[in-house]
Scaffold this active site. Structure first.
Site, mmCIF file in Angstrom:
data_model
loop_
_atom_site.group_PDB
_atom_site.id
_atom_site.type_symbol
_atom_site.label_atom_id
_atom_site.label_comp_id
_atom_site.label_asym_id
_atom_site.label_seq_id
_atom_site.Cartn_x
_atom_site.Cartn_y
_atom_site.Cartn_z
ATOM 1 C CB THR A 157 3.954 70.492 4.945
ATOM 2 O OG1 THR A 157 4.311 71.553 5.810
ATOM 3 C CG2 THR A 157 5.071 70.233 3.960
ATOM 4 N NE ARG B 9 9.351 76.937 12.283
ATOM 5 C CZ ARG B 9 8.790 75.949 11.607
ATOM 6 N NH1 ARG B 9 8.269 76.153 10.417
ATOM 7 N NH2 ARG B 9 8.750 74.727 12.098
HETATM 8 N N1 ASP Z 1 7.256 70.708 8.572
HETATM 9 C C1 ASP Z 1 6.605 71.985 8.439
HETATM 10 C C2 ASP Z 1 7.357 73.015 9.224
HETATM 11 O O1 ASP Z 1 7.753 72.736 10.328
HETATM 12 C C3 ASP Z 1 5.207 71.975 8.932
HETATM 13 C C4 ASP Z 1 4.330 70.960 8.295
HETATM 14 O O2 ASP Z 1 4.776 69.879 7.959
HETATM 15 O O3 ASP Z 1 3.131 71.244 8.161
HETATM 16 O O4 ASP Z 1 7.478 74.111 8.762
#
Ligand code: ASP
Length: 371
Positions: free
Chosen positions: A237, A265
């Site tokens: 992310t 999701r």
């Molecule tokens: N926090 C993000 C999610 O759960 C994943 C990530 O941080 O890469 O969708």
């Protein structure tokens, strides 16, 4: 300087320069002045004001921090070429945000620009580099928030949108809503002429291989984290937080979520208070990590609450949430945070986190691993 110059232009009393009351000691909100300065006037009085404006520019500072995901990011599995590519991408994103802040632009614009730069880079799990869902699609989440007035925008499970962060911005600026998802968000995107891209724009071989790997074990996998058989697994992310010369802070986050996630999701990224939060009174926060744990911990708002209600410093609040509370429930990841004084924190409880920060009075910092 002659106070009459200030008086004739109705500057607030506390902006008059006096040796006993330097500008630096004045409350930040009193410094909010129209920037950049209008250079069209040539009168003596206006020249005086221009000097004051320049002085305020110098005394105020800006700051920006970004992340490109946390996870099992180990030096031992990194090549020099890959490391350089990540560092260059982080540097470019900082530059995109900083060029706005330097000119007196708004923190929310700097956040959006930095995130767009990361979304356009296939190395990160957002925009072009978004991971695959279980069904082999890309469903992206993004959000951003203004610390000045607590306005916010968010989108979840959007597809084929080149820059989901800009769609979240449009929800904030051009709709009466804060959070739009799925088909409704797609319709809204068409209405505001958001940039759409075909499926193959989002095809990145490494992401596809990650999905095939995850399908074998039917696991939902973070983008940057190494699995038991030593395959890379990371939370890729991206996010940004910024403080502008007006003293306003902002935060934003964008993601493809987790590899092999089920259709529909939604993680913490688009949830205001979990993955993203900003309030001038406390802090601006952008998270990365295992979203389910970050949602349950209301991570970003928890940090703000610890500052607001307990009077903790940014550092102390971040330490408690990331290194203690999240760890206790098994929530792996990290975050970037800053406050309106320009303090920056980049904590993570995983092995690494792609991160970078820049303040007007400091050199660029780029980090990947634990120190
Ligand atoms: N926090 C993000 C999610 O759960 C994943 C990530 O941080 O890469 O969708």
């Amino acid at each position: 300087m002659d106070n009459s110059i200030c008086q004739s232009h109705r500057l607030p009393l506390n902006l008059r320069l006096s040796p006993n009351k330097p500008l630096r000691h004045m409350p930040r909100q009193k410094w909010r002045l129209p920037l950049p300065f209008d250079k069209s006037s040539g009168t003596e009085g206006r020249k005086g004001i221009r000097i004051i404006y320049s002085y305020i520019y110098i005394m105020n500072s800006y700051a920006i921090a970004i992340h490109g995901g946390a996870g099992t990011i180990l030096k031992s599995t990194m090549t020099p070429e890959k490391e350089l590519a990540y560092k260059t991408a982080l540097q470019n994103a900082i530059a995109a945000g900083e060029s706005i802040l330097q000119k007196g632009g708004r923190s929310i614009d700097a956040v959006e620009a930095a995130i767009r730069s990361l979304e356009d880079c296939p190395l990160f799990n957002a925009g072009k580099g978004a991971v695959f869902t279980h069904d082999g699609k890309h469903e992206m989440d993004a959000s951003l928030m203004n610390g000045k007035d607590l306005t916010a925008g968010a989108v979840a499970a959007v597809q084929n949108i080149k820059n989901p962060i800009s769609l979240a911005r449009a929800v904030m600026d051009k709709s009466e809503h804060v959070f739009m998802s799925g088909a409704g968000a797609q319709e809204f995107a068409k209405k505001i002429n958001a940039e759409f891209m075909p499926d193959d724009y989002f095809f990145v071989q490494q992401r596809y291989d990650q999905l095939q790997e995850a399908l074998k074990t039917d696991s939902v996998v973070m983008d940057h984290t190494v699995s038991k058989d030593n395959k890379e697994k990371k939370f890729g992310t991206v996010g940004a937080v910024a403080l502008d010369l007006h003293g306003n802070i902002a935060a934003g986050t964008s993601t493809g979520g987790m590899t092999n996630k089920k259709h529909g999701r939604v993680g913490d990224t688009p949830i205001i208070g979990s993955g993203t939060y900003a309030n001038n009174k406390t802090c601006a926060v952008s998270c990365t990590g295992h979203g389910e744990f970050f949602i349950r911990s209301v991570v970003a708002y928890d940090i703000s609450c610890l500052m607001e209600y307990k009077g903790l410093s940014l550092k102390k609040a971040c330490d408690i949430v990331v290194m203690d509370k999240l760890v206790k429930i098994g929530g792996e990841g990290g975050l970037i945070a800053l406050d309106a004084k320009g303090n920056i924190e980049l904590p993570f409880n995983s092995d690494g986190m792609y991160r970078a920060s820049k303040r007007s009075d400091q050199d660029l910092f780029i980090g990947i691993y634990k120190d």
